[in-house]
Scaffold this active site. Structure first.
Site, PDB file in Angstrom:
ATOM      1  N   TYR A  14      20.110 -22.018  41.335  1.00 29.90           N
ATOM      2  CA  TYR A  14      20.395 -20.911  42.262  1.00 29.90           C
ATOM      3  C   TYR A  14      19.133 -20.252  42.817  1.00 29.90           C
ATOM      4  CZ  TYR A  14      25.129 -21.352  40.477  1.00 29.90           C
ATOM      5  OH  TYR A  14      26.370 -21.839  40.134  1.00 29.90           O
ATOM      6  N   HIS A  19      22.210 -15.730  47.961  1.00 24.44           N
ATOM      7  CA  HIS A  19      22.837 -14.804  47.010  1.00 24.44           C
ATOM      8  C   HIS A  19      21.826 -14.219  46.017  1.00 24.44           C
ATOM      9  CE1 HIS A  19      26.811 -13.379  46.742  1.00 24.44           C
ATOM     10  NE2 HIS A  19      27.320 -14.155  45.822  1.00 24.44           N
ATOM     11  N   TYR A  64      26.145 -14.090  35.793  1.00 21.50           N
ATOM     12  CA  TYR A  64      26.616 -14.641  37.064  1.00 21.50           C
ATOM     13  C   TYR A  64      27.136 -13.491  37.908  1.00 21.50           C
ATOM     14  CZ  TYR A  64      25.661 -19.264  35.320  1.00 21.50           C
ATOM     15  OH  TYR A  64      25.003 -20.350  34.813  1.00 21.50           O
ATOM     16  N   ASN A  66      29.647 -12.589  39.777  1.00 23.78           N
ATOM     17  CA  ASN A  66      30.979 -11.964  39.756  1.00 23.78           C
ATOM     18  C   ASN A  66      31.212 -11.023  38.584  1.00 23.78           C
ATOM     19  OD1 ASN A  66      31.153 -13.739  41.850  1.00 23.78           O
ATOM     20  ND2 ASN A  66      32.995 -14.781  41.155  1.00 23.78           N
ATOM     21  N   ASN A 113      31.119  -9.961  45.842  1.00 20.17           N
ATOM     22  CA  ASN A 113      31.735  -9.968  44.507  1.00 20.17           C
ATOM     23  C   ASN A 113      30.919  -9.249  43.438  1.00 20.17           C
ATOM     24  OD1 ASN A 113      34.065 -11.270  45.313  1.00 20.17           O
ATOM     25  ND2 ASN A 113      33.224 -13.305  44.968  1.00 20.17           N
TER      26      ASN A 113
END
Length: 200
Positions: A14, A19, A64, A66, A113
């Site tokens: 990532y 993000h 993470y 969320n 989120n």
């Protein structure tokens, strides 16, 4: 104690994604203030130091995106920080162009989120956030694919420069308050030039 949280996803796959610009801003701030972010605590990797004369925690949640609120809630409870004035959250925003910054003192999650989960854990949306523009999702793209994708070289350059400004903006939020930082750093989207009306 001021808690500064950069949102992102842990793991090498990532790194550098849209993000994860929250992590990028936090790293820029840590470098400017000489703070090491290495300690594993509160479901995050944290660093402790002083920014603009105030004791701060710099945190990258490792839950993470969320579930970011789990880590934020733990830190607020542990350090007994005020949610509305001593929490600063850095996130990506698809409604802003790459290179744009927007500081807000409250507001909805706007489909993000990570922010949605923080709001759920706090029970309100009154906390300072620094939003980093990553550009609008192209038509027909899946949102998750877009935010987990990487920047073009041109956009990357704009985002790196904006991350630097965002770190300065956080310094201003702490030293002068959120309103002063909003006046100084909030990007104004340039309106298209009106064609001049021709008179015969």
């Amino acid at each position: 104690m001021i808690i500064i949280v950069g949102l992102g996803n842990p793991g090498r796959e990532y790194e550098g994604t849209r993000h994860n610009v929250g992590f990028l801003v936090l790293e820029k701030l840590a470098a400017k203030e000489n703070i090491s972010i290495l300690e594993k605590k509160h479901k995050a990797i944290i660093g402790k130091g002083v920014v603009a004369g105030a004791k701060c925690i710099l945190a990258k949640p490792q839950t993470y995106m969320n579930l970011s609120g789990e880590s934020v809630r733990q830190m607020l409870d542990y350090y007994k920080a005020d949610e509305t004035s001593e929490l600063i959250v850095i996130s990506d925003d698809i409604s802003l162009e790459p290179g744009q910054i927007r500081i807000r003192k409250k507001g909805s999650a706007g489909g993000h989120n990570g922010l949605k989960n923080i709001i759920a854990h706090l029970g309100h949306d009154s906390f300072i956030r620094v939003k980093m523009g990553v550009g609008e999702k192209p038509r027909g793209w899946d949102l998750a694919d877009y935010v987990l994708g990487r920047f073009s070289p041109k956009d990357r350059e704009a985002v790196e420069e904006a991350a630097d400004r965002a770190a300065d903006a956080i310094h201003t939020i702490i030293s002068e308050g959120a309103d002063a930082a909003m006046n100084q750093f909030n990007s104004v989207k340039k309106a298209p030039l009106e064609p001049e009306a021709t008179k015969s």
